[in-house]
Enzyme design. Structure first.
Site, short mmCIF file in Angstrom:
data_model
loop_
_atom_site.label_atom_id
_atom_site.label_comp_id
_atom_site.label_asym_id
_atom_site.label_seq_id
_atom_site.Cartn_x
_atom_site.Cartn_y
_atom_site.Cartn_z
N ASP A 250 0.72 -1.01 -0.16
CA ASP A 250 0.01 0.18 0.02
C ASP A 250 0.93 1.23 -0.06
OD1 ASP A 250 -1.70 2.04 0.54
OD2 ASP A 250 -2.52 1.36 2.46
N GLN A 253 0.85 6.51 1.27
CA GLN A 253 1.55 7.49 1.73
C GLN A 253 3.31 7.42 1.74
OE1 GLN A 253 -0.01 9.49 3.65
NE2 GLN A 253 -1.95 8.28 3.57
#
Length: 467
Positions: A250, A253
């Site tokens: 993921d 960020q």
């Protein structure tokens, strides 16, 4: 679904004098009255910008130049939730709508050709940005959530079953947790969770110890959206690949804030969202190794994803079209392509260097505020950390504090940040979070800390007199 927990005791908290844990603290019933008094008493917090990257870029972001309340200039510290868009991104989307708007791929007329060129050009830009081996490895989705669900519902449904295990971490965003819980309930595989270490970063040794020949997937955030810690991806990939497990990253960020080279990292899937990297909402992408994508069945059926359709059956297009059923988010993809151009023009090495310096400054200034609990690793101790800080204070509910900061023009996030399990591990119901990006400055950090201290003094004084 079998959930295997591997949690170690958390370290002693870095707390101010007189701290008490109140994870279920209720918001003050006096909030409306306090807001009125605060508005009357507070003064404007002037923001000046030093001549550095953040100040140089602010002219590119028109939204930043406004007063959100009378005499209160906007200080936007919520980019981990969504970033602002530079003028070039807004212009690219508007230009497409005003000049080239048409459906892609299936039209022979000029508008369709121009629209298709811009849409597919955006795919090329994303592929280059992450150093994909092939443009066919980039699949446009509505965002990272859909990208992870795509992997779960195609690769996961095909390859996971009874006796298998996947490994997540306790700090995962719900988008990298709930899809696997749903699939595990149906398919019967087990989920293990890697814990935090004493610095409130990922415990790498504990994660490695969880990997067994039964492990089929390790899925984790590159950077925690709550703790700010950076995962040691290459070491995790080496441990996972040693047992033929895949790694899903993921990158929501990380991709907006640092160079991300998918070939160098060695991961197998990457999920990202456009709106966190100067692009629009409603667009993101999944990157996957081409061999994996070619072996995965389609998820959604309809136009675009087919090769031939008969009354009795259909055959499917190769990636990426196989996973992009229906009319795509054309304008949004073009906006994402423009955002990639903007970030590439800045240079992601420069972006990372600036944000590391600014993030360390934010953490240091916040650590000077008495009684404030900062979550995640301390950059002064040599830990890699993103430019965001989640925090709490025993005298005030996080939502109340965020509301009062808003009255000073300071925009922070309050809540669980889609990491409820992590907040439970930390013993809190929620937190405030200040998150920075390329357009923020040290002067804005100073304005935030000044407003934070003023508001905490007020709430602490109320607590002292029993209000």
């Amino acid at each position: 679904m079998h959930v295997v927990r591997s949690i170690q005791p958390l370290p002693v908290m870095r707390l101010g004098k007189g701290w008490r844990r109140r994870p279920s603290m209720r918001r003050s019933p006096l909030l409306p009255t306090l807001l009125a008094l605060h508005w009357t008493a507070s003064t404007s917090l002037a923001v000046s910008t030093p001549p550095r990257l953040g100040a140089a870029l602010r002219a590119d972001f028109p939204l930043l130049h406004q007063e959100v309340w009378e005499g209160k200039p906007l200080v936007y510290l919520d980019s981990a939730a969504t970033s602002q868009k530079p003028t070039c991104v807004l212009d690219a989307m508007q230009h497409h709508q005003q000049n080239d708007n048409a459906n892609v791929h299936r039209g022979a007329h000029l508008l369709s050709v121009r629209s298709t060129d811009s849409y597919e050009g955006a795919r090329d830009k994303v592929a280059g940005f992450i150093n994909a081996a092939s443009r066919s490895e980039v699949i446009f989705t509505r965002g990272a959530t859909e990208a992870i669900n795509l992997v779960a519902q195609t690769w996961g449904r095909t390859n996971l079953g009874e006796g298998d295990e996947i490994i997540l971490t306790v700090m995962e965003h719900h988008s990298n947790l709930v899809p696997w819980q749903m699939l595990a309930k149906e398919r019967g595989f087990s989920i293990k969770f890697a814990p935090l270490d004493a610095s409130e970063s990922l415990d790498l040794d504990a994660l490695k110890a969880l990997i067994t020949p039964r492990t089929k997937l390790v899925a984790l955030a590159h950077v925690s959206n709550t703790l700010g810690c950076v995962a040691p991806v290459r070491e995790i990939v080496a441990a996972a690949h040693a047992v033929d497990a895949l790694v899903l990253l993921d990158a929501c960020q990380s991709l907006p804030h640092m160079p991300v080279d998918v070939q160098e990292l060695g991961v197998d899937f990457v999920a990202a969202s456009g709106h966190k990297m100067c692009g629009p909402t409603g667009i993101g992408f999944l990157w996957g190794r081409l061999a994996l994508l070619e072996a995965m069945p389609p998820w959604h059926g309809g136009g675009e994803m087919i090769r031939d359709v008969y009354l009795e059956s259909s055959t499917y297009a190769p990636p990426p079209n196989r996973f992009e059923a229906g009319t795509p988010a054309i304008t949004q993809a073009i906006g994402l392509g423009a955002a990639v151009d903007y970030l590439s023009g800045l240079g992601m090495d420069k972006v990372q260097a600036y944000e590391e310096q600014l993030g360390a400054y934010l953490y240091r200034r916040m650590s000077e505020v008495g009684g404030l609990r900062l979550y995640g690793p301390d950059p002064a101790e040599g830990h890699a950390r993103a430019a965001l800080v989640a925090f709490t204070h025993p005298a005030v509910h996080s939502s109340d504090l965020a509301t009062f900061l808003d009255q000073d023009g300071i925009m922070v996030r309050a809540g669980h940040h889609c990491t409820q399990p992590l907040h439970r591990e930390l013993g809190i119901a929620g937190s405030c979070r200040a998150s920075l990006y390329i357009y923020n400055t040290e002067a804005e950090v100073d304005a935030f800390v000044e407003a934070l201290q003023t508001n905490l003094d007020m709430f602490t004084g109320m607590a002292d007199v029993g209000m």
